[in-house]
Design a protein around this motif. Sequence first.
Motif, PDB file in Angstrom:
ATOM      1  N   GLU A  62     -14.105  76.939 -53.464  1.00  0.00           N
ATOM      2  CA  GLU A  62     -13.846  75.863 -52.503  1.00  0.00           C
ATOM      3  C   GLU A  62     -13.870  76.396 -51.066  1.00  0.00           C
ATOM      4  O   GLU A  62     -14.368  75.730 -50.144  1.00  0.00           O
ATOM      5  CB  GLU A  62     -12.495  75.218 -52.807  1.00  0.00           C
ATOM      6  N   LEU A  63     -13.338  77.594 -50.869  1.00  0.00           N
ATOM      7  CA  LEU A  63     -13.324  78.198 -49.536  1.00  0.00           C
ATOM      8  C   LEU A  63     -14.751  78.465 -49.046  1.00  0.00           C
ATOM      9  O   LEU A  63     -15.093  78.183 -47.883  1.00  0.00           O
ATOM     10  CB  LEU A  63     -12.520  79.497 -49.570  1.00  0.00           C
ATOM     11  N   LEU A  64     -15.589  78.975 -49.946  1.00  0.00           N
ATOM     12  CA  LEU A  64     -16.984  79.229 -49.578  1.00  0.00           C
ATOM     13  C   LEU A  64     -17.701  77.933 -49.200  1.00  0.00           C
ATOM     14  O   LEU A  64     -18.444  77.869 -48.218  1.00  0.00           O
ATOM     15  CB  LEU A  64     -17.718  79.896 -50.744  1.00  0.00           C
ATOM     16  N   LEU A  65     -17.441  76.874 -49.980  1.00  0.00           N
ATOM     17  CA  LEU A  65     -18.095  75.597 -49.703  1.00  0.00           C
ATOM     18  C   LEU A  65     -17.646  75.051 -48.353  1.00  0.00           C
ATOM     19  O   LEU A  65     -18.441  74.504 -47.581  1.00  0.00           O
ATOM     20  CB  LEU A  65     -17.787  74.596 -50.816  1.00  0.00           C
ATOM     21  N   SER A  66     -16.357  75.222 -48.028  1.00  0.00           N
ATOM     22  CA  SER A  66     -15.852  74.712 -46.745  1.00  0.00           C
ATOM     23  C   SER A  66     -16.437  75.474 -45.557  1.00  0.00           C
ATOM     24  O   SER A  66     -16.535  74.937 -44.447  1.00  0.00           O
ATOM     25  CB  SER A  66     -14.323  74.788 -46.719  1.00  0.00           C
ATOM     26  N   LEU A  67     -16.811  76.748 -45.770  1.00  0.00           N
ATOM     27  CA  LEU A  67     -17.393  77.557 -44.697  1.00  0.00           C
ATOM     28  C   LEU A  67     -18.883  77.278 -44.477  1.00  0.00           C
ATOM     29  O   LEU A  67     -19.445  77.677 -43.454  1.00  0.00           O
ATOM     30  CB  LEU A  67     -17.190  79.052 -44.992  1.00  0.00           C
ATOM     31  N   MET A  68     -19.491  76.622 -45.453  1.00  0.00           N
ATOM     32  CA  MET A  68     -20.918  76.310 -45.311  1.00  0.00           C
ATOM     33  C   MET A  68     -21.112  75.190 -44.295  1.00  0.00           C
ATOM     34  O   MET A  68     -20.328  74.220 -44.280  1.00  0.00           O
ATOM     35  CB  MET A  68     -21.508  75.869 -46.659  1.00  0.00           C
ATOM     36  N   PRO A  69     -22.132  75.257 -43.463  1.00  0.00           N
ATOM     37  CA  PRO A  69     -22.449  74.139 -42.573  1.00  0.00           C
ATOM     38  C   PRO A  69     -22.701  72.874 -43.386  1.00  0.00           C
ATOM     39  O   PRO A  69     -23.279  72.932 -44.482  1.00  0.00           O
ATOM     40  CB  PRO A  69     -23.715  74.601 -41.844  1.00  0.00           C
ATOM     41  N   ALA A  70     -22.236  71.737 -42.901  1.00  0.00           N
ATOM     42  CA  ALA A  70     -22.348  70.478 -43.642  1.00  0.00           C
ATOM     43  C   ALA A  70     -23.774  70.196 -44.067  1.00  0.00           C
ATOM     44  O   ALA A  70     -24.025  69.690 -45.176  1.00  0.00           O
ATOM     45  CB  ALA A  70     -21.798  69.330 -42.801  1.00  0.00           C
ATOM     46  N   GLN A  71     -24.755  70.512 -43.174  1.00  0.00           N
ATOM     47  CA  GLN A  71     -26.145  70.205 -43.490  1.00  0.00           C
ATOM     48  C   GLN A  71     -26.709  71.097 -44.604  1.00  0.00           C
ATOM     49  O   GLN A  71     -27.739  70.776 -45.208  1.00  0.00           O
ATOM     50  CB  GLN A  71     -27.030  70.324 -42.235  1.00  0.00           C
ATOM     51  N   ASP A  72     -26.012  72.227 -44.899  1.00  0.00           N
ATOM     52  CA  ASP A  72     -26.492  73.128 -45.946  1.00  0.00           C
ATOM     53  C   ASP A  72     -25.910  72.799 -47.321  1.00  0.00           C
ATOM     54  O   ASP A  72     -26.377  73.316 -48.340  1.00  0.00           O
ATOM     55  CB  ASP A  72     -26.143  74.582 -45.591  1.00  0.00           C
ATOM     56  N   ARG A  73     -24.859  71.959 -47.367  1.00  0.00           N
ATOM     57  CA  ARG A  73     -24.249  71.602 -48.654  1.00  0.00           C
ATOM     58  C   ARG A  73     -25.115  70.541 -49.338  1.00  0.00           C
ATOM     59  O   ARG A  73     -25.245  69.418 -48.836  1.00  0.00           O
ATOM     60  CB  ARG A  73     -22.826  71.085 -48.456  1.00  0.00           C
ATOM     61  N   SER A  74     -25.672  70.906 -50.460  1.00  0.00           N
ATOM     62  CA  SER A  74     -26.584  70.008 -51.167  1.00  0.00           C
ATOM     63  C   SER A  74     -25.987  69.594 -52.506  1.00  0.00           C
ATOM     64  O   SER A  74     -24.887  70.035 -52.887  1.00  0.00           O
ATOM     65  CB  SER A  74     -27.929  70.702 -51.395  1.00  0.00           C
ATOM     66  N   VAL A  75     -26.729  68.776 -53.235  1.00  0.00           N
ATOM     67  CA  VAL A  75     -26.283  68.357 -54.561  1.00  0.00           C
ATOM     68  C   VAL A  75     -26.155  69.567 -55.487  1.00  0.00           C
ATOM     69  O   VAL A  75     -25.308  69.586 -56.388  1.00  0.00           O
ATOM     70  CB  VAL A  75     -27.251  67.300 -55.153  1.00  0.00           C
ATOM     71  N   VAL A  76     -26.956  70.591 -55.265  1.00  0.00           N
ATOM     72  CA  VAL A  76     -26.867  71.809 -56.083  1.00  0.00           C
ATOM     73  C   VAL A  76     -25.520  72.495 -55.863  1.00  0.00           C
ATOM     74  O   VAL A  76     -24.858  72.944 -56.810  1.00  0.00           O
ATOM     75  CB  VAL A  76     -28.031  72.770 -55.743  1.00  0.00           C
ATOM     76  N   THR A  77     -25.100  72.575 -54.594  1.00  0.00           N
ATOM     77  CA  THR A  77     -23.825  73.217 -54.268  1.00  0.00           C
ATOM     78  C   THR A  77     -22.662  72.483 -54.928  1.00  0.00           C
ATOM     79  O   THR A  77     -21.807  73.088 -55.597  1.00  0.00           O
ATOM     80  CB  THR A  77     -23.608  73.237 -52.743  1.00  0.00           C
ATOM     81  N   TRP A  78     -22.624  71.176 -54.716  1.00  0.00           N
ATOM     82  CA  TRP A  78     -21.518  70.377 -55.251  1.00  0.00           C
ATOM     83  C   TRP A  78     -21.523  70.372 -56.791  1.00  0.00           C
ATOM     84  O   TRP A  78     -20.463  70.461 -57.422  1.00  0.00           O
ATOM     85  CB  TRP A  78     -21.604  68.936 -54.718  1.00  0.00           C
ATOM     86  N   THR A  79     -22.713  70.277 -57.364  1.00  0.00           N
ATOM     87  CA  THR A  79     -22.793  70.250 -58.830  1.00  0.00           C
ATOM     88  C   THR A  79     -22.321  71.570 -59.426  1.00  0.00           C
ATOM     89  O   THR A  79     -21.670  71.585 -60.479  1.00  0.00           O
ATOM     90  CB  THR A  79     -24.229  69.938 -59.285  1.00  0.00           C
ATOM     91  N   ALA A  80     -22.634  72.690 -58.759  1.00  0.00           N
ATOM     92  CA  ALA A  80     -22.144  73.990 -59.236  1.00  0.00           C
ATOM     93  C   ALA A  80     -20.620  74.021 -59.242  1.00  0.00           C
ATOM     94  O   ALA A  80     -19.990  74.506 -60.199  1.00  0.00           O
ATOM     95  CB  ALA A  80     -22.691  75.108 -58.352  1.00  0.00           C
ATOM     96  N   LEU A  81     -19.997  73.476 -58.192  1.00  0.00           N
ATOM     97  CA  LEU A  81     -18.533  73.453 -58.101  1.00  0.00           C
ATOM     98  C   LEU A  81     -17.936  72.521 -59.151  1.00  0.00           C
ATOM     99  O   LEU A  81     -16.940  72.854 -59.814  1.00  0.00           O
ATOM    100  CB  LEU A  81     -18.123  73.007 -56.695  1.00  0.00           C
ATOM    101  N   ILE A  82     -18.548  71.353 -59.314  1.00  0.00           N
ATOM    102  CA  ILE A  82     -18.046  70.379 -60.294  1.00  0.00           C
ATOM    103  C   ILE A  82     -18.206  70.918 -61.714  1.00  0.00           C
ATOM    104  O   ILE A  82     -17.286  70.840 -62.536  1.00  0.00           O
ATOM    105  CB  ILE A  82     -18.794  69.038 -60.131  1.00  0.00           C
ATOM    106  N   SER A  83     -19.371  71.494 -61.997  1.00  0.00           N
ATOM    107  CA  SER A  83     -19.638  72.034 -63.334  1.00  0.00           C
ATOM    108  C   SER A  83     -18.666  73.158 -63.677  1.00  0.00           C
ATOM    109  O   SER A  83     -18.106  73.202 -64.790  1.00  0.00           O
ATOM    110  CB  SER A  83     -21.074  72.543 -63.401  1.00  0.00           C
ATOM    111  N   GLY A  84     -18.439  74.073 -62.746  1.00  0.00           N
ATOM    112  CA  GLY A  84     -17.498  75.165 -62.986  1.00  0.00           C
ATOM    113  C   GLY A  84     -16.085  74.667 -63.206  1.00  0.00           C
ATOM    114  O   GLY A  84     -15.349  75.186 -64.053  1.00  0.00           O
ATOM    115  N   SER A  85     -15.701  73.642 -62.457  1.00  0.00           N
ATOM    116  CA  SER A  85     -14.357  73.062 -62.629  1.00  0.00           C
ATOM    117  C   SER A  85     -14.184  72.491 -64.028  1.00  0.00           C
ATOM    118  O   SER A  85     -13.146  72.680 -64.679  1.00  0.00           O
ATOM    119  CB  SER A  85     -14.123  71.973 -61.575  1.00  0.00           C
ATOM    120  N   VAL A  86     -15.213  71.783 -64.515  1.00  0.00           N
ATOM    121  CA  VAL A  86     -15.143  71.176 -65.850  1.00  0.00           C
ATOM    122  C   VAL A  86     -15.101  72.256 -66.927  1.00  0.00           C
ATOM    123  O   VAL A  86     -14.300  72.186 -67.869  1.00  0.00           O
ATOM    124  CB  VAL A  86     -16.349  70.230 -66.072  1.00  0.00           C
TER     125      VAL A  86
END
Length: 686
Positions: A62-86
Amino acid sequence: MVSATINTLASLLQSAVSSRSSVVGRATHARIIKTIDFPFPTFICNHLVNMYSKLDLLHSAELLLSLMPAQDRSVVTWTALISGSVQNGHFSSAILHFRNMHHDSIPPNDFTFPCAFKACNSLRSPVTGRQLHGLSIKAGQIHDVFVGCSAFDMYSKLGLKDDANKMFDEMPEKNLATWNAYISNAVLDGKPRKAIDAFIQSRRLGGEPSSITFCVVLNACSDALNLQIGKQVHGFVIRYGYEHHVSVANGLIDFYGKCKDITSAHLVFSNIINHNDVSWCSMVSAYEQNDEGEKACILFQQAMRNNIEPKDFIISSIISACAGISSMETGRLIHALSIKACIDENIFVGSALVDMYAKCGNIEDCEKVFDEMPERNLITWNALLSGYAHLGHADIALTLFQQMKHGSVHVVPNYVTFVSVLAACSRAGEVKLGMGVFDSMKSRYGIEPGIEHYACVVDMLGRAGMVERAYEFIKRIPCRPTVSVWGALLGACKVHGNNEIGMIAARNLFQLDPHDSGNHVILSNMFAAAGRWEDANIVRMEMKDVGIKKSAGCSWISVKNSVHIFQAKDTSHERNSEIQSMLKKLRNQMKAAGYIADTKLALFDLEEEESESEVWYHSEKIAIAFGLCVIPPGVPIRVTKNLRICLDCHSAIKFISGIVGREIIVRDNNRFHRFKNYECSCRDYW
């Protein structure tokens, strides 16, 4: 050169995930910080988020994702975080991340939705699930076969059957995963026939089954006890080359075991090239379910020699096998093994131990295991309740039942609970209480009485001498009475001398089980006891005409892991001289104490000894005499008999227990009798 470095670092992050090594992952992250200027390329950031989330280091992800520029956060980024959480069980976090992704105006894809649906399923949240379903429709993703399959699986596991069926019917494409989910959920929903029909339909549509398909459809055949269709599925298994697949082979062993085809189960087991823990457990369980406890114990020993780890599922199965053959010595060894393996506090192992000690007649160890269990479920309570009922502690069983309902534990009784409670009422002669319990099943708990409950009520009324009322009760049973129902009535008629109703019960038993010699013998003895010798002889002649042979009565006793079996008037044992001397000594002491052999009661005995000398040499008396010769003083003597203990033996063993000052436990084909100080736990009511 930089590109090559980035690709190498990305590969290292993937290796960290596959090897579940957070050390490698963090070291690679450190190398990235040292090698690449911040902000990192999106490609590397996505790998880092994926690595931390998959390794259950969610805060770092989550910390890494928050440090990423908003324009660089893609569906791949979010899906990786969601998948790992599940994957790591953080289902609420997964839904929260999905919401944040939505707020970032990033549309989910066909990988995101399945993860989110799985999180809703695990959270048991149908409201959120329906909202996700709506979003998937709006995003045009619902017709994707993986998204649709995930939505269907979610609705099925949440018990929303109408939504699940509608989802399944509206799917334009169904792949193998879809059919597997449909079949699996039908099995979980308790509808094996529906699962089998779905498998047949998928075959007609040309679907190629996988190992998962065969495993779930074999589960359906097991639950339905459909041996014929299961064998056809076995044919498909061979056709598609899965007969050596361990998971499928284990499913076949389990299927054949539950369908009582132990020969086929053993053949499948023998053909497995590389057995795993489940293979050994499945075969042990198959033997246990088919009442072949000795073979189960032998196979378990082989498993241990093959260095199979004693896990909870195989330990609980072998303990159940020990319970089935009343082998307390072996059961104690398995108990010790479970303690050594640190699984004795497992709820399944503990419940099996409670059941084993109860079925071996050792209520003290049964209670001790129960009290020491850190967690108990309904199976545990039922095991203890059944133990009290069958060991003659009916009052304690009924008190325990009240504690289950109204105590601090508040365990909701089920179908099995009421069988034990009604059996306890029968053994205690509590007719009024028992009928109240029976009436409360449906009215208070919504449990439809089954044939076992009806048999208990008939037994309860019959034992109390209410034979006519028991017969009228049978007439009102909504289903066809079984052998257990008519057998309970016939037993009551024998005890209370009601020959007319006894004849009705016997004739029904002859139709249901024409080759059971016991029912013919009981009817013949009833007539003989009433002086109706001609009728008694007619019954015996009928037995000879149809080729029915009387079951041989025998008793056995286990000493130092060896089982010694005796029949009436048996003189074949190697220590026969000691046994005969002990019998003679006991007989003299018993006569001096006031014992008189009641030879007229021999008419009711299934072994048919008719003189005093023959009555004295019943198999259980010989087994007890042998036990007194070889078992050290102070140790209880445990005898098992395949027929009902006769009235004379019951009286004699009470005398023996007082004279020798020993506890004697006899398990016949009906219940336990615990003799001590001239008394029996059944209080002469059985």
